[in-house]
Design a protein around this motif. Structure first.
Motif: not given
Length: 777
Positions: A260-262, A385-391
């Motif tokens: 995940d590099i945003q 809204c919660i931005p998507l981000q990989m744990p």
């Protein structure tokens, strides 16, 4: 005694109407006195003049006579008057003594009557000759504004809506079929010269089956939309599944770890590379914040092998629900990939370019992105809204399979001309596009085509009554836009030499109604003032006028070649939704499948379409018909100075040359623009010279090299958030990533040379005008 009028300086046909009185008076009347019939006494039958040159009276109603005109060097006066003033006149000829006083009286009376008749005859001829000569023109600006209003009032929302619906009735055939129907439609409106221009180009199209993403841990297979791979979804929305892809991506299969590099910024890359080796891994990348091609170039340089691309729902307006939809993007920077830099015409060398990047790129929906990062579906809450981000914990291994096919297809452009009456060799290009990728991109192609067709319809009503613009208006409907503006690039590369000399401005109608809350005008610095004035002109009768916040930022669409390769001033009006995030810029690079009625849901009354049509028409008419081009040199200098303020780079040389540019632009604006805008001082030579300078104001700001996705024209910023030159910002990021200042030095040199070139150009224009005026004096 016979008297003949000789017009020594006939007015050339097609001459500019803006002539000084001095030039009109230069068309003097040469008077010739023929004495041979009057003086019939002996001795005069041998009197003749040498060096005769016969004059042709092109506009005379009297029959041509064989005259022997006076040699210009012999005397500036009439023949009779020259003889009277000759001191040796008596010695050359002696008359016999009069026979009687009665004869002398009748002779005097005869001479007097003849002179009187000639005098009256001369007055009559002078009166009609002056009547035929055009009087100096009066100011045409008020009349022009009245003409613009008459044309624009014919643009009505119901007409645009009808044209729009007629366009959607066309069966979606290939590009040539749609182009042919638009050509017939424009011809039916009375447009004089409409052409279909075809180019065989290399397209990257979906294969026979959809691309897939497979989770190796669980063995689950997904289509780009997030649907699981099974027989039911294979037939459901098959076109949407097939056309969720990245055109000109690398092909094949890649199994690797997902990282995940945003948004893929330099900071994101530095953070990721500090904790893991990214070689041959697959990046999970959010669209937005900066151009996609620029971010992909950074990922390719870093060593990634593939990219899964998605749009975070938090970056979209709350009214937009696209979470379960994948999309299409093009990785083509512009034009036919097989003929880079030159036109795709018969006989051109074709390069074998099956892909334009080494990365396997696949767009996916937000729903699939949530599954890949193991987040629950309801990440969008009512309050925030919660931005998507990989744990941070855990690794995901995925398999990416991409199977698209490159093939040659014909792309068609529809080009129509309305020739100008005064400067037919100067073009204002107004462009829409007709290429829709099945249902991708929605029906905005029909919106832009309906608007330009409604403008043609209103314009031709006035043309049929005898009016014409001063400059030529070129109407263009481009093909191949969704694959990288291929139609406009190929046409412009085909006519590059002509366009470099003749194009004055480009007016864009790309995706005109993409929302319904905010009017978003974009214009190059020299056209910003005109864009503001056009908004005021079109909202006089309305209670609420749109804001006048015009910016110079990078825009999508077919204006690309004209801005970045020809240095042509450009402008665009469009409606969009209010941005909910600072990361939402460049989201328009994604082409989502939109339902057919989406446009009519956004603008059911088509009033927004009418506003865009009138704003676009107003700007086009002013550029096409004002004697002096409505461009502002000083605004360019101010934009340059603003771009150097508050940045990380503070170079004294840049600030100094920018200050000189502003000083020169101020002189140019006051000393040259103001007199030319006064009809009393509007000499045709001066106006043409001034317009030539104005036409090329922005060409100095084209840098030789720019990173992928960034404009070569440095006058355009990345977005509203950034005010600095984009090439300098990118160079600073490159310096942080590679710990080298070589790139920043090269970028500084490019910017410095551009600003200095513009200053020298303005100064040369001033010097030319001063020399011209000194010569006239």
């Amino acid at each position: 005694m016979a008297y003949h009028k000789v017009n020594a300086d006939q007015r050339a046909q097609g001459h500019s109407p803006y002539l000084d009185n001095d030039e009109l008076q230069a068309t003097a009347l040469e008077l010739e006195w023929d004495m041979e019939k009057e003086l019939e006494e002996p001795g005069f039958d041998h009197f003749r003049l040498d060096g005769a040159v016969q004059h042709h009276l092109g506009n005379s109603q009297s029959p041509d006579l064989d005259l022997e005109p006076i040699q210009p060097s012999s005397s500036p006066k009439g023949r009779f008057q020259r003889l009277q003033e000759d001191p040796d006149y008596i010695s050359h000829y002696t008359r016999q003594a009069p026979k009687s006083n009665r004869c002398n009286f009748f002779q005097i009376l005869k001479v007097f009557c003849t002179a009187l008749i000639l005098f009256i005859f001369g007055i009559v001829i002078g009166y009609y000759a002056r009547k035929k000569c055009p009087s100096p023109p009066t100011s045409q600006e008020p009349n022009n504004l009245h003409i613009y209003h008459e044309i624009l009032k014919e643009i009505k929302a119901e007409n645009i809506q009808q044209i729009y619906r007629d366009l959607l009735r066309f069966p979606r055939g290939d590009d040539v079929d749609i182009a042919m129907k638009i050509l017939v439609q424009w011809n039916s409106q009375g447009l004089e010269d409409v052409q279909l221009v075809n180019y065989p180009v290399l397209l990257d199209l979906p294969g026979s089956s959809s691309n897939t993403v497979t989770l190796k841990n669980s063995g689950e297979c997904f289509y780009p939309s997030g649907q699981q791979c099974n027989r039911e979804t294979k037939t459901l929305h098959s076109q949407d599944l097939l056309y969720s892809y990245a055109a000109y991506s690398a092909k094949g299969t890649l199994e690797a770890e997902l990282v995940d590099i945003q948004y893929g910024t330099v900071e994101d890359l530095i953070r990721i590379q500090a904790i893991t080796n990214v070689t041959k891994k697959i990046a999970l990348l959010k669209l937005g914040q900066s151009p996609l091609l620029y971010k992909l170039s950074l990922l390719e340089d870093a060593g990634f092998g593939g990219v899964l691309l998605y749009v975070d729902p938090c970056d979209l307006p709350k009214t937009t629900d696209l979470a379960d939809k994948a999309f299409m993007v093009s990785l083509n920077s512009g034009g036919d990939p097989s003929t880079p830099g030159y036109a795709s015409i018969d006989g051109s060398y074709r390069q074998n370019r099956l892909n334009l990047t080494a990365l396997l790129v696949q767009p996916i929906s937000a729903v699939l992105a949530k599954k890949l990062v193991s987040l629950p579906e309801d990440t969008v809450q009512k309050d925030r809204c919660i931005p998507l981000q990989m744990p941070a914990t855990g690794k995901k291994i995925i398999s990416l399979n991409i199977q698209s096919v490159t093939t040659y297809k014909t792309i068609s452009n529809v080009i129509g001309y309305l020739k100008g009456s005064v400067f037919p060799d100067r073009y204002i290009i107004i462009g829409s596009h007709h290429n829709g990728l099945n249902t991708y991109g929605g029906q905005e192609w029909a919106s832009s085509t309906a608007i330009i067709t409604a403008f043609i319809q209103a314009l031709m009503l006035k043309v049929k009554r005898g009016w014409r613009p001063d400059r030529t208006i070129v109407f263009c409907s481009w093909g191949g836009t969704s694959f990288g503006n291929i139609g406009s690039y190929e046409w412009a590369e085909d006519l590059k030499r002509v366009l470099q000399r003749n194009v004055v401005a480009y007016v864009s109608l790309h995706n005109p109604v993409r929302g319904n809350s905010t009017l978003h005008p974009v214009a190059s610095p020299s056209l910003q003032q005109l864009a503001v004035e056009s908004q005021s002109f079109n909202c006089v009768e309305k209670t609420k006028c749109p804001g006048s916040n015009v910016s110079s930022v990078q825009i999508q669409g077919d204006s690309d070649y004209f801005i970045n390769h020809l240095g042509v001033p450009a402008t665009q009006f469009s409606y969009e939704d209010i941005k909910t995030s600072e990361n939402s810029s460049f989201l328009s690079e994604a082409l989502f499948p939109v339902h057919t009625t989406k446009t009519e849901e956004l603008d059911p009354s088509f009033s927004l379409h009418e506003t865009i049509a009138k704003l676009t028409g107003q700007v086009t008419l002013q550029i096409a018909s004002e004697p002096v081009l409505p461009f502002n040199a000083l605004d360019i200098a101010l934009e340059v100075q603003n771009s150097l303020k508050g940045g990380e780079v503070d170079i004294p040389q840049l600030l100094a040359v920018a200050s000189r540019l502003r000083d020169t632009a101020e002189l140019f604006q006051s000393d040259e623009m103001r007199p030319a805008n006064d009809p009393k001082e509007r000499a045709p030579v001066r106006v043409r010279m001034l317009n030539d300078v104005l036409q090329s104001l922005e060409k100095s700001f084209l840098v030789h090299r720019a990173p992928p996705g960034l404009y070569r024209n440095i006058l355009y910023r990345l977005d509203e958030r950034t005010s600095q030159f984009s090439v300098l910002l990118e160079a600073l990021e490159h310096c942080k990533l590679h710990q080298s200042n070589e790139t920043i030095q090269a970028a500084l040199s490019e910017v410095l040379n551009s600003i200095n070139s513009a200053q020298v150009y303005f100064k040369a224009g001033l010097d030319v005008f001063e020399t011209t005026l000194a010569g006239k004096k």
